[in-house]
Design a protein around this motif. Structure first.
Motif, PDB file in Angstrom:
ATOM      1  N   LEU A   1       0.842  -1.202   0.000  1.00  0.00           N
ATOM      2  CA  LEU A   1       0.000   0.000   0.000  1.00  0.00           C
ATOM      3  C   LEU A   1       0.873   1.247   0.000  1.00  0.00           C
ATOM      4  O   LEU A   1       0.660   2.180  -0.773  1.00  0.00           O
ATOM      5  N   ASN A   2       1.897   1.256   0.873  1.00  0.00           N
ATOM      6  CA  ASN A   2       2.795   2.410   0.941  1.00  0.00           C
ATOM      7  C   ASN A   2       3.516   2.646  -0.361  1.00  0.00           C
ATOM      8  O   ASN A   2       3.625   3.770  -0.839  1.00  0.00           O
ATOM      9  N   LEU A   3       4.012   1.564  -0.936  1.00  0.00           N
ATOM     10  CA  LEU A   3       4.731   1.661  -2.197  1.00  0.00           C
ATOM     11  C   LEU A   3       3.786   2.180  -3.293  1.00  0.00           C
ATOM     12  O   LEU A   3       4.163   3.026  -4.104  1.00  0.00           O
ATOM     13  N   GLY A   4       2.557   1.688  -3.269  1.00  0.00           N
ATOM     14  CA  GLY A   4       1.562   2.135  -4.244  1.00  0.00           C
ATOM     15  C   GLY A   4       1.324   3.634  -4.134  1.00  0.00           C
ATOM     16  O   GLY A   4       1.314   4.352  -5.133  1.00  0.00           O
ATOM     17  N   LEU A   5       1.160   4.115  -2.894  1.00  0.00           N
ATOM     18  CA  LEU A   5       0.924   5.554  -2.695  1.00  0.00           C
ATOM     19  C   LEU A   5       2.142   6.370  -3.125  1.00  0.00           C
ATOM     20  O   LEU A   5       2.002   7.418  -3.755  1.00  0.00           O
ATOM     21  N   ASP A   6       3.343   5.865  -2.795  1.00  0.00           N
ATOM     22  CA  ASP A   6       4.561   6.571  -3.229  1.00  0.00           C
ATOM     23  C   ASP A   6       4.606   6.688  -4.749  1.00  0.00           C
ATOM     24  O   ASP A   6       4.945   7.737  -5.301  1.00  0.00           O
ATOM     25  N   THR A   7       4.270   5.580  -5.419  1.00  0.00           N
ATOM     26  CA  THR A   7       4.303   5.563  -6.885  1.00  0.00           C
ATOM     27  C   THR A   7       3.311   6.577  -7.439  1.00  0.00           C
ATOM     28  O   THR A   7       3.588   7.303  -8.390  1.00  0.00           O
ATOM     29  N   ILE A   8       2.137   6.640  -6.822  1.00  0.00           N
ATOM     30  CA  ILE A   8       1.104   7.576  -7.266  1.00  0.00           C
ATOM     31  C   ILE A   8       1.558   9.020  -7.069  1.00  0.00           C
ATOM     32  O   ILE A   8       1.431   9.861  -7.961  1.00  0.00           O
ATOM     33  N   LEU A   9       2.143   9.313  -5.888  1.00  0.00           N
ATOM     34  CA  LEU A   9       2.575  10.686  -5.611  1.00  0.00           C
ATOM     35  C   LEU A   9       3.670  11.120  -6.581  1.00  0.00           C
ATOM     36  O   LEU A   9       3.721  12.283  -6.999  1.00  0.00           O
ATOM     37  N   GLU A  10       4.532  10.182  -6.937  1.00  0.00           N
ATOM     38  CA  GLU A  10       5.607  10.501  -7.876  1.00  0.00           C
ATOM     39  C   GLU A  10       5.007  10.789  -9.270  1.00  0.00           C
ATOM     40  O   GLU A  10       5.327  11.792  -9.905  1.00  0.00           O
ATOM     41  N   ALA A  11       4.111   9.917  -9.712  1.00  0.00           N
ATOM     42  CA  ALA A  11       3.483  10.105 -11.035  1.00  0.00           C
ATOM     43  C   ALA A  11       2.621  11.365 -11.060  1.00  0.00           C
ATOM     44  O   ALA A  11       2.449  11.994 -12.106  1.00  0.00           O
ATOM     45  N   GLY A  12       2.092  11.735  -9.887  1.00  0.00           N
ATOM     46  CA  GLY A  12       1.229  12.909  -9.792  1.00  0.00           C
ATOM     47  C   GLY A  12       1.917  14.170 -10.271  1.00  0.00           C
ATOM     48  O   GLY A  12       1.268  15.076 -10.811  1.00  0.00           O
ATOM     49  N   LYS A  13       3.252  14.221 -10.094  1.00  0.00           N
ATOM     50  CA  LYS A  13       3.982  15.415 -10.556  1.00  0.00           C
ATOM     51  C   LYS A  13       3.804  15.592 -12.060  1.00  0.00           C
ATOM     52  O   LYS A  13       3.595  16.704 -12.542  1.00  0.00           O
ATOM     53  N   GLN A  14       3.874  14.471 -12.792  1.00  0.00           N
ATOM     54  CA  GLN A  14       3.679  14.541 -14.248  1.00  0.00           C
ATOM     55  C   GLN A  14       2.248  14.923 -14.596  1.00  0.00           C
ATOM     56  O   GLN A  14       1.998  15.720 -15.488  1.00  0.00           O
ATOM     57  N   ILE A  15       1.287  14.305 -13.895  1.00  0.00           N
ATOM     58  CA  ILE A  15      -0.123  14.579 -14.195  1.00  0.00           C
ATOM     59  C   ILE A  15      -0.432  16.053 -13.928  1.00  0.00           C
ATOM     60  O   ILE A  15      -1.050  16.734 -14.739  1.00  0.00           O
ATOM     61  N   SER A  16       0.048  16.552 -12.784  1.00  0.00           N
ATOM     62  CA  SER A  16      -0.185  17.959 -12.438  1.00  0.00           C
ATOM     63  C   SER A  16       0.377  18.882 -13.502  1.00  0.00           C
ATOM     64  O   SER A  16      -0.233  19.900 -13.855  1.00  0.00           O
ATOM     65  N   LYS A  17       1.535  18.531 -14.002  1.00  0.00           N
ATOM     66  CA  LYS A  17       2.184  19.355 -15.015  1.00  0.00           C
ATOM     67  C   LYS A  17       1.331  19.427 -16.294  1.00  0.00           C
ATOM     68  O   LYS A  17       1.172  20.496 -16.894  1.00  0.00           O
ATOM     69  N   ILE A  18       0.758  18.280 -16.666  1.00  0.00           N
ATOM     70  CA  ILE A  18      -0.077  18.241 -17.879  1.00  0.00           C
ATOM     71  C   ILE A  18      -1.374  19.019 -17.665  1.00  0.00           C
ATOM     72  O   ILE A  18      -1.850  19.732 -18.546  1.00  0.00           O
ATOM     73  N   GLN A  19      -1.938  18.916 -16.455  1.00  0.00           N
ATOM     74  CA  GLN A  19      -3.145  19.692 -16.132  1.00  0.00           C
ATOM     75  C   GLN A  19      -2.844  21.194 -16.211  1.00  0.00           C
ATOM     76  O   GLN A  19      -3.610  21.971 -16.784  1.00  0.00           O
ATOM     77  N   ARG A  20      -1.719  21.586 -15.621  1.00  0.00           N
ATOM     78  CA  ARG A  20      -1.327  22.995 -15.620  1.00  0.00           C
ATOM     79  C   ARG A  20      -1.177  23.514 -17.046  1.00  0.00           C
ATOM     80  O   ARG A  20      -1.694  24.569 -17.403  1.00  0.00           O
ATOM     81  N   GLN A  21      -0.486  22.724 -17.882  1.00  0.00           N
ATOM     82  CA  GLN A  21      -0.251  23.157 -19.254  1.00  0.00           C
ATOM     83  C   GLN A  21      -1.574  23.315 -20.011  1.00  0.00           C
ATOM     84  O   GLN A  21      -1.757  24.258 -20.772  1.00  0.00           O
ATOM     85  N   ALA A  22      -2.505  22.387 -19.764  1.00  0.00           N
ATOM     86  CA  ALA A  22      -3.815  22.467 -20.433  1.00  0.00           C
ATOM     87  C   ALA A  22      -4.507  23.781 -20.092  1.00  0.00           C
ATOM     88  O   ALA A  22      -5.094  24.437 -20.951  1.00  0.00           O
ATOM     89  N   LEU A  23      -4.417  24.180 -18.808  1.00  0.00           N
ATOM     90  CA  LEU A  23      -5.081  25.408 -18.374  1.00  0.00           C
ATOM     91  C   LEU A  23      -4.388  26.647 -18.935  1.00  0.00           C
ATOM     92  O   LEU A  23      -5.032  27.631 -19.287  1.00  0.00           O
ATOM     93  N   ILE A  24      -3.063  26.591 -19.044  1.00  0.00           N
ATOM     94  CA  ILE A  24      -2.309  27.736 -19.553  1.00  0.00           C
ATOM     95  C   ILE A  24      -2.512  27.873 -21.064  1.00  0.00           C
ATOM     96  O   ILE A  24      -2.619  28.973 -21.594  1.00  0.00           O
ATOM     97  N   ASP A  25      -2.618  26.729 -21.762  1.00  0.00           N
ATOM     98  CA  ASP A  25      -2.758  26.753 -23.224  1.00  0.00           C
ATOM     99  C   ASP A  25      -4.014  27.501 -23.686  1.00  0.00           C
ATOM    100  O   ASP A  25      -4.083  27.932 -24.830  1.00  0.00           O
ATOM    101  N   VAL A  26      -5.004  27.622 -22.801  1.00  0.00           N
ATOM    102  CA  VAL A  26      -6.220  28.355 -23.153  1.00  0.00           C
ATOM    103  C   VAL A  26      -5.898  29.794 -23.545  1.00  0.00           C
ATOM    104  O   VAL A  26      -6.571  30.393 -24.369  1.00  0.00           O
ATOM    105  N   TYR A  27      -4.827  30.337 -22.971  1.00  0.00           N
ATOM    106  CA  TYR A  27      -4.512  31.761 -23.187  1.00  0.00           C
ATOM    107  C   TYR A  27      -3.421  31.973 -24.215  1.00  0.00           C
ATOM    108  O   TYR A  27      -2.959  33.080 -24.408  1.00  0.00           O
TER     109      TYR A  27
END
Lengths: 204, 270, 240
Positions: free
Chosen positions: C213-239
């Motif tokens: 479970l811990n390893l799973g959460l760590d893996t998710i938190l690490e991957a989250g950095k990439q997901i957040s970055k893509i979300q951010r870019q999507a929002l910025i691309d609007v402008y």
């Protein structure tokens, strides 16, 4: 390009902020909406209108009762005009009006004063957050659009805009252009060029 | 009209409607179209890989996504040699602030039935071609998804359905079961039917009404035609048309068919 | 975990997954914001073979009135799979029990981050439509809806993301596709507020040790950095 912030982004302490677009968590402040950092100021790119006393709004009469006129401002807050016996306007459902915000009661109802009927024109809706840019510093932007198109334009802070007379189609496209490019610098000059170009084309 | 429960009217649309009437008195429309012009049309097909056929249509601001699924089912007793066609439509809550989640509304049922009628009457799909083996035939499910509503979902849905069916592949059928991963042949589309919808506002008749124009229309007529015949019609709302008006609209519907057909099925000669 | 008898091998001999991904690798993810005209905010996501559309309306009047809260806004959330979204059967339209549960846990994620107290007596509506599905659609739905909310200007304390972790034998894997979802030994969709790292959605079924479970959460938190970055870019691309 100025820095664009998203919800959850940290706001540096020296940034001037607009009270409706951040929250504080202990010692730090964070953005709650899409914002842009413009010369050390936090300017919202998306977000809702939070009414302030004295702001002009444009709306449509939705309901007329004995003493209360309810106005649709296309906003989540209810807006009303309390009729006084001296009022000479005969409000009808569907009338477009301009009014001024007196106050917000209990976070739920906007009280409007100084209503004026607007007739025979078009209603345009844009995101309310773009309105300050459409008005421009000291009214420069809207005055410019108005003088080029010869249209009568009334701008509501709630995002509804009333346009009457002149080249209405051009006025609409100029306003939509400002709304779409509100975050860009040098917009007043850009819109001026746009209007000149468009008018030249139609004159030829 | 779509009822926005708890809100007795949309005052802002009413104000826009008054303006539309004013303009029409001078034969003008808000987006400077002529009275019998369509808005811009764009169509993309085969955009969903899990669906056997798909198409997305933009008609001005109205966006319709159509997915086609095939499923082997028992044949019906009275038609043992043919398959079945089922058209459904959903007015998704993401398409308009006036659409609510919940059971199908009368408007969505009407839309599905009007599209179904035209496809059937035009014999666009040969239901006998869907026969698989004794007791089994394909059922073709056509699902219309309204993603953004800006008026006239009838014509957009017709185009989406026809374009999706024209891009549909039939899966393999083996040992009494469908192999959905393998698609073996194109669905035969024998005829293209397109729809043209008119709205009457005051005494003026306009083609392809947008949402504000629909809000103020007294009457609506959808005419679905192929090259030769009228295949389906549906009048909506409480107003009326004269016989002359109907004849004129039918003429325009045939006129527009050639153009619409090209959008739906660029290669076909129907 | 469907059909344990005919369980296919989910890892290749070289240790990679059947689609060639590493254990902790996301499927290709792209997000576009502001894709629908009528909605206050919207976003469209392609995540592996998933295609997801989300839209936000409001704040608006609460219907029916008995859902009204005088102190804050209420979030109404609809998660629905299109009848043509999966390769197998034509799905019945309308919300089933699975969709109702996912709608509920998704709503609870956003109850946490939206500044509901700013809009008493109103409703904020989130619609998530799964147009094409290949496993992990609830995570894709939450990730997409977060972008749609920001695009709508609904004030939030953070931009949440969601992704699942799972387990094949003794290995932890990230972002399960449909096949892995059906045959893996565990599946755990999680939603996270990246600013604080707090977990806003946590579901699990299968079998996992405390360590896994811990390893799973760590893996998710690490991957989250990439997901957040893509979300951010999507929002910025609007402008742009």
């Amino acid at each position: 390009m100025n820095t664009i912030l998203i919800p959850g982004d940290l706001i540096e302490t020296d940034v001037a902020r607009n009270r409706n677009y951040y929250f504080t968590d202990g010692s730090n402040s964070y953005c709650t909406s899409m914002c842009i950092l413009n010369n050390g100021r936090l300017v919202p790119l998306e977000g809702l209108w939070y009414p302030n006393e004295g702001e002009t709004v444009v709306g449509v009469v939705k309901e007329v009762k004995n003493s209360i006129v309810e106005v649709d401002l296309s906003h989540f807050l209810r807006a009303i005009i309390i009729k006084s016996p001296r009022d000479r306007i005969a409000f009808r459902i569907g009338d477009i009006i301009e009014a001024s915000v007196k106050q917000v009661e209990d976070k739920k109802t906007i009280i409007l004063i100084f209503p004026r009927l607007l007739k025979n024109g078009q209603l345009l809706q844009v995101k309310a957050v773009k309105i300050p840019r459409i008005i421009g510093k000291n009214n420069t932007m809207v005055a410019q659009i108005s003088s080029f198109t010869k249209s009568n334009i009334v701008i509501g802070y709630n995002g509804l805009i009333y346009i009457r007379g002149g080249d209405m189609a051009l006025a609409v496209s100029a306003i939509l252009k400002v709304a779409a490019e509100a975050h860009k610098p040098g917009l007043t000059e850009g819109v001026k060029k746009f209007l000149e170009r468009e008018l030249e084309v139609t004159e030829k | 009209m779509f009822t926005n429960k708890g809100y007795h009217m949309n005052a802002i649309n009413l104000a826009k409607a008054n303006y539309i009437k004013e303009l029409l008195n001078r034969d003008m429309r808000e987006d400077s179209r002529a009275l019998t012009d369509f808005r811009d049309i764009s169509i993309n097909t085969s955009i969903l890989k899990n669906a056997e056929g798909s198409a997305q249509v933009d008609l001005g601001g109205t966006r319709v996504l159509c997915g086609v699924k095939l499923q082997p089912e028992e044949t019906m007793k009275d038609t043992p040699d043919q398959g079945n066609l089922i058209v459904s439509a959903e007015l998704l809550p993401l398409a308009s602030k006036d659409y609510e989640s919940g059971p199908p509304s009368p408007d969505s049922i009407e839309l599905a039935r009007v599209v179904d009628r035209g496809i059937r009457a035009g014999q666009c799909i040969d239901l006998k071609d869907l026969f698989i083996e004794e007791g089994k035939a394909w059922t073709v499910f056509v699902d219309l998804y309204i993603l953004n509503f800006d008026g006239n979902f009838f014509d957009a849905s017709y185009m989406a359905a026809m374009a999706a069916l024209s891009s549909t592949w039939i899966p393999k059928y083996e040992n009494g079961a469908a192999v959905m991963e393998e698609r073996v042949r194109k669905l035969k589309v024998d005829n293209i039917v397109t729809a043209t919808t008119f709205a009457k506002i005051g005494q003026k008749i306009i083609l392809d009404p947008d949402v504000n124009e629909e809000a103020v229309a007294s009457t609506r007529l959808t005419i679905a035609v192929d090259k030769e015949f009228i295949r389906a019609m549906q009048k909506g709302l409480s107003g009326s048309f004269t016989q002359k008006e109907i004849q004129d609209m039918v003429d325009i519907a045939f006129e527009k068919h050639a153009m619409l057909k090209d959008y739906v099925s660029p290669q076909s000669n129907q | 975990m469907a059909n344990m008898l005919n369980k296919p091998e989910l890892l290749r001999e070289d240790g990679k997954r059947l689609d060639g991904r590493d254990l902790d690798e996301l499927r290709p993810l792209s997000i576009k914001a502001n894709v629908l005209k009528n909605a206050a905010g919207s976003a469209y996501t392609e995540w592996g073979n998933n295609k997801v559309l989300a839209a936000v309306y409001g704040p608006k009047e609460v219907v029916p009135r008995h859902f009204l809260d005088p102190e804050r806004a209420v979030i109404k959330c609809r998660y629905a799979m299109a009848p043509f979204s999966s390769l197998s059967d034509h799905g019945r339209s309308g919300p089933n029990r699975r969709a109702i549960e996912i709608s509920k846990v998704t709503k609870e994620v956003f109850d946490n981050v939206v500044l509901l107290e700013e809009f008493p007596e109103t409703a904020i509506e989130i619609s998530i439509e799964i147009l094409q599905s290949d496993g992990g659609t609830r995570a894709a739905g939450i990730t997409t809806a977060a972008v749609a909310l920001a695009n709508a200007g609904i004030p939030m304390r953070d931009l949440v993301y969601s992704v699942s972790a799972g387990k094949i034998k003794d290995k932890i894997i990230l972002d399960l596709d449909m096949l892995e979802d059906n045959y893996s030994d565990a599946d755990m969709p999680v939603a996270v507020s990246p600013r604080t790292g707090s977990v806003l959605l946590l579901q699990m079924d299968g079998e996992m040790t405390r360590q896994e479970l811990n390893l799973g959460l760590d893996t998710i938190l690490e991957a989250g950095k990439q997901i957040s970055k893509i979300q951010r870019q999507a929002l910025i691309d609007v402008y742009e």
